[in-house]
Design an enzyme around this catalytic site. Structure first.
Site, mmCIF file in Angstrom:
data_model
loop_
_atom_site.group_PDB
_atom_site.id
_atom_site.type_symbol
_atom_site.label_atom_id
_atom_site.label_comp_id
_atom_site.label_asym_id
_atom_site.label_seq_id
_atom_site.Cartn_x
_atom_site.Cartn_y
_atom_site.Cartn_z
ATOM 1 N N ARG A 57 0.821 -1.222 0.000
ATOM 2 C CA ARG A 57 0.000 0.000 0.000
ATOM 3 C C ARG A 57 0.843 1.255 0.000
ATOM 4 O O ARG A 57 0.401 2.308 -0.485
ATOM 5 C CB ARG A 57 -0.986 -0.010 1.164
ATOM 6 C CG ARG A 57 -2.145 -0.962 0.925
ATOM 7 C CD ARG A 57 -3.146 -0.852 2.050
ATOM 8 N NE ARG A 57 -2.569 -1.310 3.298
ATOM 9 C CZ ARG A 57 -2.892 -2.440 3.919
ATOM 10 N NH1 ARG A 57 -3.828 -3.197 3.439
ATOM 11 N NH2 ARG A 57 -2.312 -2.800 5.031
ATOM 12 N N GLU A 94 3.356 -8.887 16.053
ATOM 13 C CA GLU A 94 2.657 -9.277 17.278
ATOM 14 C C GLU A 94 2.972 -10.748 17.608
ATOM 15 O O GLU A 94 3.307 -11.097 18.728
ATOM 16 C CB GLU A 94 1.159 -9.089 17.056
ATOM 17 C CG GLU A 94 0.406 -8.843 18.320
ATOM 18 C CD GLU A 94 -1.065 -8.594 18.030
ATOM 19 O OE1 GLU A 94 -1.411 -8.299 16.876
ATOM 20 O OE2 GLU A 94 -1.846 -8.718 18.975
HETATM 21 P P1 AMP Z 1 3.140 -1.443 12.028
HETATM 22 O O1 AMP Z 1 4.399 -2.133 11.554
HETATM 23 O O2 AMP Z 1 2.577 -2.055 13.261
HETATM 24 O O3 AMP Z 1 3.312 0.059 12.144
HETATM 25 O O4 AMP Z 1 2.028 -1.736 10.929
HETATM 26 C C1 AMP Z 1 1.992 -0.953 9.785
HETATM 27 C C2 AMP Z 1 1.620 -1.748 8.572
HETATM 28 O O5 AMP Z 1 0.528 -2.651 8.804
HETATM 29 C C3 AMP Z 1 1.199 -0.796 7.480
HETATM 30 O O6 AMP Z 1 1.862 -1.171 6.284
HETATM 31 C C4 AMP Z 1 -0.305 -0.943 7.375
HETATM 32 O O7 AMP Z 1 -0.680 -1.063 6.038
HETATM 33 C C5 AMP Z 1 -0.659 -2.210 8.148
HETATM 34 N N1 AMP Z 1 -1.658 -1.966 9.229
HETATM 35 C C6 AMP Z 1 -1.466 -2.161 10.551
HETATM 36 N N2 AMP Z 1 -2.563 -1.886 11.265
HETATM 37 C C7 AMP Z 1 -3.502 -1.502 10.379
HETATM 38 C C8 AMP Z 1 -4.874 -1.060 10.493
HETATM 39 N N3 AMP Z 1 -5.496 -0.959 11.679
HETATM 40 N N4 AMP Z 1 -5.523 -0.716 9.359
HETATM 41 C C9 AMP Z 1 -4.903 -0.807 8.167
HETATM 42 N N5 AMP Z 1 -3.635 -1.210 7.990
HETATM 43 C C10 AMP Z 1 -2.933 -1.567 9.070
#
Ligand code: AMP
Length: 170
Positions: A57, A94
């Protein structure tokens, strides 16, 4: 324009308890996409040599932003997708681990890179992307997101890099 109107909340996707921020209404609305890219382009990160974004994305925003700024785009991808010599960084999810890769010659020593993704949650993914940029000798000019889930404190994990987001969810 209120960009949050173009994000759809989908409860319990991809698993129970997650409120997924669906960007497809934004992608389907040219005026909102123009506004998104224009707002990214206006953020002042100093000199930027390239935009890098994370599969998949992040590409939807990174490529138009690089074109708008008149600079090159660098894809950061899941393992095994990039055909040339790569650097890899592992990061924890996670449950379990994941990795991302960059072409070794995509960023030249001394280049300043703006990293882009659709959403900042815990910051694990972007943190790994920042490490990839520095593994090539580049400097992280900043990290820009369409949406930030502020309650997960991802920006603290990205210190000392500058973090900007267009829509803050508290
Ligand atoms: P993080 O590594 O935890 O910051 O997760 C970020 C990645 O996971 C991004 O590339 C987002 O596209 C996806 N992501 C995580 N949580 C969500 C959410 N609640 N809604 C949409 N995409 C998410």
């Amino acid at each position: 324009m209120d960009l949050s109107k173009y994000l759809r909340d989908v409860p319990d996707f991809p698993k129970p308890g997650i409120l997924f921020k669906d960007i497809t209404p934004l992608l389907a609305t040219p005026a909102a996409m123009h506004e998104t890219i224009a707002r990214f382009a206006k953020l002042d990160f100093g000199r930027i040599d390239k935009v890098a974004a994370i599969e998949s994305r992040g590409f939807l925003f990174g490529v138009p932003l690089a074109m708008q700024l008149g600079i090159g785009f660098v894809p950061i991808r899941k393992p095994g997708k990039l055909p040339w010599k790569t650097n890899r960084v592992e990061y924890s999810l996670e449950y379990g681990k994941d990795s991302v890769e960059i072409h070794q010659d995509a960023v030249k020593p001394g280049e300043r890179i703006l990293l882009v993704d659709d959403l900042l949650a815990t910051g694990g993914t972007m943190g790994a992307a920042c490490k990839l940029v520095t593994s090539c000798g580049g400097t992280v000019a900043g990290c820009a997101f369409v949406v930030e889930l502020g309650f997960l404190s991802g920006r603290a994990r990205l210190q000392p890099h500058r973090v900007e987001s267009l829509v803050m969810v508290r």
